[in-house]
Motif scaffolding. Structure first.
Motif, short mmCIF file in Angstrom:
data_model
loop_
_atom_site.label_atom_id
_atom_site.label_comp_id
_atom_site.label_asym_id
_atom_site.label_seq_id
_atom_site.Cartn_x
_atom_site.Cartn_y
_atom_site.Cartn_z
N VAL A 168 -3.54 0.77 -3.00
CA VAL A 168 -3.75 -0.74 -2.84
C VAL A 168 -5.12 -0.75 -2.33
O VAL A 168 -5.46 -0.12 -1.05
CB VAL A 168 -2.83 -1.62 -2.26
CG1 VAL A 168 -3.31 -2.92 -1.90
CG2 VAL A 168 -1.33 -1.35 -2.57
N GLN A 169 -6.33 -1.31 -3.03
CA GLN A 169 -7.39 -1.69 -2.07
C GLN A 169 -7.75 -2.93 -2.05
O GLN A 169 -7.54 -4.05 -3.10
CB GLN A 169 -8.39 -0.92 -3.33
CG GLN A 169 -8.35 0.57 -2.98
CD GLN A 169 -9.46 1.40 -3.94
OE1 GLN A 169 -9.34 0.98 -4.98
NE2 GLN A 169 -10.12 2.46 -3.11
N PRO A 170 -8.41 -3.59 -1.15
CA PRO A 170 -8.66 -3.00 -0.07
C PRO A 170 -7.27 -2.64 0.73
O PRO A 170 -6.32 -3.59 0.50
CB PRO A 170 -9.37 -3.70 1.19
CG PRO A 170 -9.22 -5.25 0.20
CD PRO A 170 -8.82 -5.18 -1.28
N ALA A 171 -7.24 -2.04 1.84
CA ALA A 171 -5.83 -1.53 2.48
C ALA A 171 -5.41 -2.41 3.21
O ALA A 171 -4.30 -2.82 3.89
CB ALA A 171 -5.91 -0.37 3.14
N ILE A 193 -6.48 -8.52 -4.19
CA ILE A 193 -6.54 -7.22 -4.11
C ILE A 193 -6.10 -6.30 -5.18
O ILE A 193 -5.52 -7.23 -6.41
CB ILE A 193 -5.56 -6.77 -2.88
CG1 ILE A 193 -4.12 -7.02 -3.25
CG2 ILE A 193 -5.92 -7.38 -1.53
CD1 ILE A 193 -3.00 -6.59 -2.46
N THR A 194 -6.31 -5.18 -5.43
CA THR A 194 -6.35 -4.31 -6.70
C THR A 194 -5.09 -3.28 -6.30
O THR A 194 -5.06 -2.41 -5.47
CB THR A 194 -7.56 -3.72 -7.16
OG1 THR A 194 -8.48 -4.39 -7.27
CG2 THR A 194 -7.21 -2.72 -8.29
N VAL A 213 -3.37 -3.63 -11.43
CA VAL A 213 -3.02 -4.96 -11.14
C VAL A 213 -3.90 -5.85 -10.15
O VAL A 213 -3.95 -5.14 -9.23
CB VAL A 213 -1.62 -5.22 -10.85
CG1 VAL A 213 -0.96 -6.82 -10.74
CG2 VAL A 213 -0.82 -4.54 -12.23
N LYS A 214 -4.22 -6.96 -10.52
CA LYS A 214 -5.07 -8.02 -9.29
C LYS A 214 -4.08 -9.06 -9.10
O LYS A 214 -3.60 -9.66 -9.88
CB LYS A 214 -6.40 -8.11 -10.06
CG LYS A 214 -7.34 -7.09 -10.00
CD LYS A 214 -8.79 -7.59 -10.38
CE LYS A 214 -9.87 -6.34 -10.31
NZ LYS A 214 -11.08 -6.68 -10.60
N VAL A 215 -3.90 -9.07 -7.65
CA VAL A 215 -3.07 -10.23 -7.34
C VAL A 215 -3.73 -10.91 -6.02
O VAL A 215 -4.39 -10.39 -5.53
CB VAL A 215 -1.66 -9.58 -6.71
CG1 VAL A 215 -1.08 -9.32 -7.86
CG2 VAL A 215 -1.76 -8.66 -5.77
N ILE A 216 -3.37 -12.09 -5.86
CA ILE A 216 -3.91 -13.03 -4.52
C ILE A 216 -2.77 -12.75 -3.60
O ILE A 216 -1.68 -12.87 -3.70
CB ILE A 216 -3.81 -14.36 -5.05
CG1 ILE A 216 -5.25 -14.60 -6.09
CG2 ILE A 216 -4.28 -15.08 -3.86
CD1 ILE A 216 -5.27 -15.88 -6.62
N VAL A 217 -3.36 -12.35 -2.24
CA VAL A 217 -2.48 -12.07 -1.18
C VAL A 217 -1.91 -13.48 -0.74
O VAL A 217 -2.35 -14.23 -0.37
CB VAL A 217 -3.22 -11.46 -0.11
CG1 VAL A 217 -2.22 -11.17 0.96
CG2 VAL A 217 -3.80 -10.07 -0.52
#
Length: 508
Positions: free
Chosen positions: A43-46, A54-55, A87-91
């Motif tokens: 997971v980036q960024p950590a 995040i990715t 996968v890209k998601v919104i925290v």
């Protein structure tokens, strides 16, 4: 020998296995997953804040955002893009902890869990309205707000605001009620992390009547050199209460004018009633009535002085009693200086009188004679000069019969200080003519005995007086209303009765 070699090989295998486990302890993956299911590897960024994108890198994620679900503990995240290995998601903003477990789910197939740190930085306010009124809905923009209302608290100089919505870098809120400080600051807190304070000012401040709910009958007020207002009243609080305010509608008690040791005593069993405060020749001068109820020929008027408005006041003794000056019911004094001369007005339902005072205001001028200026309907007189007229404010009716009190504030005017004072219809106050200023309403009865008029920064005139709440008739509470002037130069308050909630006076 074979048994020995087998044991050695088993030991080597155990060491290899333990070494592998030790290495895995550095990995943030909670479990290794099941072949064929989604697998999170990186997971980036950590570390990221709620609202960041995040990715998540791994495999078996599929390519449809509609079939993919990503959770941070029990909080669902919005999926932005999906590929089989990324996968890209919104925290989101999980409720429980800053250390969360991410899990990807494709259909009914869950991935391994992956430890991730939610960073909640100190929020920053970038833009907001610097002035607003209580009850207004406003927006604050900035950063570090998260996306959960329950995480956000907003403080307006000690008063909490109602948060309507939090969306990334924007907070929508309702400005809280005025908390006693026109100029203050705003601070945003998100999960106990606070922003810097930013300046804010209330506009259109409102107040509600009564401005003091305890009994403060027959108020008199003065503004001192330091800008504070001081108010004195009939001693329902023993020894004459002294109240203090900066704005006329928020008051605290500063003490009493006298103590039991310094209390006037020319009427030993008498009460101290209807004081009148003035600044004369560098001294604060307090005139007072002293009487027992019904003692209309033994009551009288005295005077005390102090260097400061809060006291202590030194009693200078009585000016006269009713039987000494031959005016029955000699109470309710009011002092005025006009054209270089000083006068005292007084009287209660036995005629209103005036007499010239000495230059220091502490005694009757030698040789002065009293003069009657109004009839037998009136008490609690206050004289105010405006333009070419002197206005005599007075009270009529019963002051002290609880809900049956009929007190009303009335007025007449004259081109001369000594009268004749007339009402709007030309009837003289000597003949008990008057024009009504304040009547009763459903919330307050017995409204009368006004203070001096005070002018605020905007040039508006304000009047303090007492009234009785219809829901609690236990005392005569302190009231405040703006005094207006009609085209003919006559004073009135809006609606002719006490306001319930209205805009406040404006002072520096």
């Amino acid at each position: 020998m074979k048994k020995y070699i087998s044991r050695c090989l088993l030991g080597i295998a155990t060491i290899v296995t333990l070494g592998h486990c030790s290495k895995d302890k550095k990995d943030k993956s909670i479990d290794n997953g099941v072949p064929g299911r989604p697998q999170i590897r990186l997971v980036q960024p950590a570390i990221a804040v709620p609202g960041d994108t995040i990715t998540i890198t791994g495999n078996n994620f599929g390519t449809s955002t509609g079939q993919l679900a990503v959770s941070f503990d029990n909080q669902d995240a919005a999926v932005v893009t999906a590929a089989d290995n990324q996968v890209k998601v919104i925290v989101p903003a999980p409720a429980e902890s800053e250390l969360v477990k991410i899990r990807v789910k494709l259909g009914d197939q869950p991935s391994n869990r992956f430890l991730f740190t939610i960073d909640y930085p100190h929020p920053k306010i970038k833009a907001y309205p610097v002035k607003a009124a209580a009850g207004d809905t406003i927006e604050i923009t900035g950063s570090g707000f998260g996306d959960k209302k329950s995480d956000v608290a907003i403080n307006f100089s000690g008063k909490a605001a109602t948060v309507i919505a939090v969306t990334g870098q924007k907070i929508q809120l309702i400005v809280p009620e005025y908390a006693g400080q026109k100029d203050g600051d705003i601070q945003v807190a998100v999960r106990q992390k606070t922003s810097d304070n930013v300046p804010f000012s209330y506009i259109n401040i409102q107040y509600s009547n009564p401005v003091v709910s305890r009994s403060l009958p027959d108020p008199t007020v003065i503004r001192s050199a330091d800008g504070w207002f001081y108010l004195y009243a009939t001693e329902d609080t023993r020894n004459i209460p002294v109240m203090r305010s900066q704005n006329l509608f928020e008051w605290t008690q500063a003490g009493t004018a006298f103590t039991d040791a310094t209390r006037p005593d020319f009427e030993p069993n008498g009460g101290l009633w209807a004081p009148s405060i003035h600044y004369i020749n560098g001294k604060y001068v307090l005139y007072y009535s002293m009487s027992v109820w019904g003692g209309e020929w033994t009551c009288g008027i005295g005077v005390a002085t102090a260097d400061q408005p809060g006291g202590p006041f030194t009693d200078k003794g009585k000016l006269f009693r009713s039987n000494e000056i031959d005016v029955q019911n000699s109470i309710d004094p009011y002092f005025i200086e006009d054209n270089g001369k000083k006068y005292l007005f007084w009287g209660s339902f036995r005629g209103i009188y005036m007499i010239e005072m000495s230059d220091d205001g502490l005694s009757i001028k030698p040789g002065a004679t009293k003069q009657q200026v109004a009839g037998t309907y009136f008490e609690g007189v206050y004289i105010y000069k405006k333009a070419n007229h002197y206005y005599m404010f007075a009270s009529i009716g019963s002051c002290c019969a609880g809900l049956n009190s009929t007190y009303q504030l009335v007025v007449g005017r004259s081109a001369n200080l000594a009268g004749p004072y007339v009402d709007k219809n030309g009837k003289t106050m000597m003949s008990n003519g008057y024009t009504l200023v304040i009547n009763k309403n459903a919330s307050f009865v017995g409204n009368g005995h006004c203070s001096q008029i005070v002018q605020d920064k905007k040039g508006s005139d304000w009047l303090l007086y007492h009234g009785i709440k219809t829901t609690d008739a236990s005392g005569r509470v302190l009231m405040l209303d703006q005094l207006h002037w009609d085209a003919g130069g006559w004073p009135f308050i809006t609606g002719g009765t006490p306001s319930l909630r209205t805009l406040a006076p404006v002072f520096d």
